[in-house]
Design a protein around this motif. Structure first.
Motif, mmCIF file in Angstrom:
data_model
loop_
_atom_site.group_PDB
_atom_site.id
_atom_site.type_symbol
_atom_site.label_atom_id
_atom_site.label_comp_id
_atom_site.label_asym_id
_atom_site.label_seq_id
_atom_site.Cartn_x
_atom_site.Cartn_y
_atom_site.Cartn_z
ATOM 1 N N THR A 151 8.582 -5.680 -9.223
ATOM 2 C CA THR A 151 7.562 -4.628 -9.150
ATOM 3 C C THR A 151 7.091 -4.237 -10.551
ATOM 4 O O THR A 151 7.379 -3.133 -11.030
ATOM 5 N N PRO A 152 6.356 -5.123 -11.219
ATOM 6 C CA PRO A 152 5.814 -4.725 -12.529
ATOM 7 C C PRO A 152 4.809 -3.584 -12.352
ATOM 8 O O PRO A 152 3.986 -3.610 -11.453
ATOM 9 N N ILE A 153 4.936 -2.569 -13.220
ATOM 10 C CA ILE A 153 4.097 -1.372 -13.132
ATOM 11 C C ILE A 153 3.457 -1.142 -14.481
ATOM 12 O O ILE A 153 4.127 -1.174 -15.526
ATOM 13 N N ALA B 123 0.835 -1.205 0.000
ATOM 14 C CA ALA B 123 0.000 0.000 0.000
ATOM 15 C C ALA B 123 0.870 1.256 0.000
ATOM 16 O O ALA B 123 0.537 2.251 -0.659
ATOM 17 N N ALA B 124 1.985 1.210 0.718
ATOM 18 C CA ALA B 124 2.897 2.353 0.749
ATOM 19 C C ALA B 124 3.455 2.633 -0.644
ATOM 20 O O ALA B 124 3.591 3.796 -1.043
ATOM 21 N N LEU B 125 3.768 1.582 -1.394
ATOM 22 C CA LEU B 125 4.276 1.781 -2.747
ATOM 23 C C LEU B 125 3.231 2.498 -3.604
ATOM 24 O O LEU B 125 3.535 3.493 -4.260
ATOM 25 N N VAL C 212 -4.918 3.517 -7.983
ATOM 26 C CA VAL C 212 -3.861 2.510 -8.074
ATOM 27 C C VAL C 212 -4.378 1.209 -7.482
ATOM 28 O O VAL C 212 -4.988 1.203 -6.414
ATOM 29 N N GLN C 213 -4.124 0.133 -8.189
ATOM 30 C CA GLN C 213 -4.429 -1.208 -7.681
ATOM 31 C C GLN C 213 -3.096 -1.903 -7.463
ATOM 32 O O GLN C 213 -2.273 -1.985 -8.382
ATOM 33 N N VAL C 214 -2.851 -2.351 -6.233
ATOM 34 C CA VAL C 214 -1.626 -3.090 -5.946
ATOM 35 C C VAL C 214 -1.985 -4.517 -5.565
ATOM 36 O O VAL C 214 -2.996 -4.759 -4.901
ATOM 37 N N SER C 215 -1.178 -5.447 -6.011
ATOM 38 C CA SER C 215 -1.340 -6.863 -5.674
ATOM 39 C C SER C 215 -0.006 -7.365 -5.156
ATOM 40 O O SER C 215 1.015 -7.217 -5.823
ATOM 41 N N LYS C 216 -0.050 -7.940 -3.969
ATOM 42 C CA LYS C 216 1.160 -8.426 -3.320
ATOM 43 C C LYS C 216 1.155 -9.943 -3.327
ATOM 44 O O LYS C 216 0.146 -10.559 -3.028
ATOM 45 N N GLU C 217 2.289 -10.524 -3.687
ATOM 46 C CA GLU C 217 2.438 -11.978 -3.622
ATOM 47 C C GLU C 217 3.618 -12.309 -2.737
ATOM 48 O O GLU C 217 4.695 -11.721 -2.870
ATOM 49 N N MET C 218 3.387 -13.257 -1.844
ATOM 50 C CA MET C 218 4.439 -13.716 -0.940
ATOM 51 C C MET C 218 5.132 -14.928 -1.546
ATOM 52 O O MET C 218 4.537 -15.656 -2.334
ATOM 53 N N VAL D 115 1.696 -3.288 -9.711
ATOM 54 C CA VAL D 115 1.046 -1.990 -9.594
ATOM 55 C C VAL D 115 0.375 -1.653 -10.917
ATOM 56 O O VAL D 115 1.021 -1.680 -11.975
ATOM 57 N N ILE D 116 -0.919 -1.362 -10.857
ATOM 58 C CA ILE D 116 -1.653 -0.897 -12.035
ATOM 59 C C ILE D 116 -2.216 0.476 -11.697
ATOM 60 O O ILE D 116 -2.985 0.617 -10.744
ATOM 61 N N LEU D 117 -1.804 1.479 -12.453
ATOM 62 C CA LEU D 117 -2.281 2.842 -12.254
ATOM 63 C C LEU D 117 -3.324 3.148 -13.311
ATOM 64 O O LEU D 117 -3.028 3.124 -14.511
ATOM 65 N N HIS D 118 -4.540 3.409 -12.874
ATOM 66 C CA HIS D 118 -5.645 3.797 -13.744
ATOM 67 C C HIS D 118 -5.693 5.322 -13.726
ATOM 68 O O HIS D 118 -6.171 5.920 -12.771
#
Length: 135
Positions: A128-130, A48-50, A74-80, A93-96
């Motif tokens: 970090t794909p953007i 979320a900070a990113l 911004v939609q962020v998706s985190k994978e562990m 990260v997808i920025l609309h």
């Protein structure tokens, strides 16, 4: 320097206080790591900070160039990952982008987003794909 106070509340919950503002948020361990998933996990906050850092830095650049970013999301998706240790493996990260952003200003905004301090602080092994989506 900004100080924050973190208190362990028990049952894998923490209370985080931002000392300058008094704002408080809570964390919980995720369901896949012994928690209940009742709040952001600490690693969720990194993702979320990113996203919020990218938006903030773009907002600064937009203000300097009279660009209206209102409505950008911004939609962020985190994978562990678990090997070799449990850590964040990727943050996508997808920025609309808000409608009406001129073509000739897009590179400036994208450069600003990619220069955010959180992005520059992440380990290079973290993927970090953007993606920027313009309407």
């Amino acid at each position: 320097m900004v100080k924050m106070k973190i208190v362990y509340e028990g049952q894998l919950h923490c209370s985080l206080t931002h000392e300058p503002s008094g704002a408080v948020i809570s964390t919980d361990a995720p369901k896949d790591n012994m928690g209940k998933g009742e709040a952001f996990s600490p690693t969720d906050l990194v993702a979320a900070a990113l996203g919020s850092c990218m938006l903030t830095v773009m907002g600064i650049a937009a203000a300097k160039h009279s660009i209206d970013l209102k409505g950008t999301a911004v939609q962020v998706s985190k994978e562990m990952v678990t090997a070799p240790v449990r850590r964040i493996g990727s943050i996508s990260v997808i920025l609309h982008m808000a409608p009406g952003i001129p073509q000739d200003k897009r590179a400036l905004l994208e450069a600003a987003a990619n220069s955010c301090p959180v992005h520059k602080s992440l380990h290079p092994d973290l993927q970090t794909p953007i993606e920027f989506i313009y309407s």
